[in-house]
Scaffold this active site. Structure first.
Site, PDB file in Angstrom:
ATOM      1  N   CYS A 131       0.629  -1.537  -0.343  1.00 27.78           N
ATOM      2  CA  CYS A 131       0.169  -0.123  -0.164  1.00 27.78           C
ATOM      3  C   CYS A 131       0.798   0.975  -0.116  1.00 27.78           C
ATOM      4  CB  CYS A 131      -0.610   0.300   1.448  1.00 27.78           C
ATOM      5  SG  CYS A 131      -1.769   1.816   1.329  1.00 27.78           S
ATOM      6  N   CYS A 134      -0.354   4.386   2.384  1.00 29.04           N
ATOM      7  CA  CYS A 134      -0.501   4.034   3.877  1.00 29.04           C
ATOM      8  C   CYS A 134       2.061   4.035   3.894  1.00 29.04           C
ATOM      9  CB  CYS A 134      -0.732   2.787   4.458  1.00 29.04           C
ATOM     10  SG  CYS A 134      -2.066   2.236   2.800  1.00 29.04           S
ATOM     11  N   ASP A 135       2.033   3.719   2.814  1.00 36.96           N
ATOM     12  CA  ASP A 135       3.473   3.486   4.022  1.00 36.96           C
ATOM     13  C   ASP A 135       4.310   4.518   2.942  1.00 36.96           C
ATOM     14  OD1 ASP A 135       2.248   1.602   5.211  1.00 36.96           O
ATOM     15  OD2 ASP A 135       3.303  -0.057   3.908  1.00 36.96           O
TER      16      ASP A 135
END
Ligand code: NAP
Length: 317
Positions: A131, A134-135
């Protein structure tokens, strides 16, 4: 007891929940997360009506708010079993709970596919991620690799190039699958080095990822490349094992629906990426969500012996 339980909180599920709620059906949406794959997209440029980019998470939050405005209830949960009761209702099991409903709408999308190379499992969450949205912030000024050649990989590479110091985009062929307009941007991006016809054969590190082995599939040349993170974007698969024997699945394990979102099990409807409908796109998922919701509505009216209002798209449910 609910009229409808929607399983999944991406564009298909949230739209289905909006439409069933507006038909005053009590609706519970159970989802592993908010937004599904849409939430992991940073800049959405192709959802009609949003001329300027909108983030997937923001769009998901707006959809959730709209469904809740008309009464839909949203809870986080991982559905593991759907059981048909003798009275024709369904029991939906999630985490250590269960809820009952008269009809079900399946809309839980697809789950990321693994790369299946040595080091992938060992370094999951320690440099290996699925992701970018997200990261990516964890990789400020670091070197990262993105694997894949579809829209997800291109979007991830584009986003990461704004944060990381360098991005390797590793694709097993010499032609991308993603949209031409994004390919053009990626190819012209100086921070992105594209390794065509290439595959990661191993991800290495100690506590965290430190590097990877990359093989050129044409020349068979192998090289060691230092990286701090590997973003795997090689497509998605249907995780429908818990639906075996509950609804019809195709050879890709997607839920088979007709053009109105109706499955082969009365009372169960489906929409979005989890179905056999081609082209996995947000705009398609929302439209399919509407169809599944209206089909479920007509099913419940019929079951209750109530008259069916005139619908412009046929009477078959
Ligand atoms: P995808 O379109 O299926 O692409 C998967 C990519 O991963 C392909 O390039 C494939 O290579 C590669 N791949 C598959 N298995 C691999 C393996 N074992 N090792 C190395 N590479 C592998 O998946 P996606 O990019 O996640 O997109 C999923 C769907 O969502 C698509 O329909 C896409 O259009 C849509 N989507 C749209 C947008 C947008 O409209 N902006 C954004 C994100 C996703 P090959 O090309 O050689 O098969």
């Amino acid at each position: 007891m609910y009229d409808i339980i929607v399983v999944g909180g991406g564009p298909a599920g949230l739209t289905a929940g909006l439409y069933t709620s507006r038909r005053t059906l009590s609706t519970l949406i159970i989802a592993k997360d908010l937004g599904g794959q849409m939430a992991s997209t940073t800049d959405i440029e192709n959802y009609p009506g949003f001329e300027n980019v909108i983030s997937g998470f923001e769009l998901a939050s707006k959809m959730k708010k709209q469904a809740e405005k008309f009464g839909a209830k949203f809870i986080l949960g991982d559905v593991s079993k759907i059981e048909k009761k003798e009275n024709g209702n369904f029991l939906v099991h999630y985490n250590n709970n269960k809820e009952e409903a008269q009809a079900i709408i399946l809309a839980f999308g697809l789950t990321p596919r693994n790369l299946d190379v040595p080091g992938e499992q060992e370094f999951k969450g320690k440099g290996v991620t699925y992701c970018a949205n997200c990261d990516a912030p964890l990789y400020k000024n670091k070197i990262v690799a993105v694997v894949g050649g579809g829209n997800s990989a291109l979007d991830a590479a584009d986003y990461l190039s704004k944060i990381a110091s360098k991005v390797y985009l590793i694709h097993r062929r010499d032609q991308f699958r993603g949209e031409e307009v994004v390919v053009k941007e990626i190819v012209g991006n100086k921070k992105i080095e594209i390794l065509y016809d290439s595959a990661i054969t191993e991800i290495k590190g100690d506590r965290l990822v430190k590097g990877m082995t990359v093989k050129n599939l044409k020349t068979e040349q192998i090289k060691e490349v230092p990286v701090n993170g590997v973003f795997i974007e090689v497509g998605r698969k249907a995780s429908t094992e818990f639906l075996e024997g509950v609804v019809g699945l195709n050879e890709k394990k997607e839920v088979v629906v007709d053009y109105n979102g109706i499955t082969n099990t009365p009372g169960i409807f489906a929409c979005g990426d989890i179905t056999n409908v081609s082209h996995k796109q947000i705009a398609i998922a929302t439209g399919e969500g509407v169809k599944a919701a209206l089909s479920a509505y007509m099913y419940l009216l019929r079951k209750r012996g109530q008259s069916i209002p005139g619908m412009d798209w046929g009477k078959k449910v």
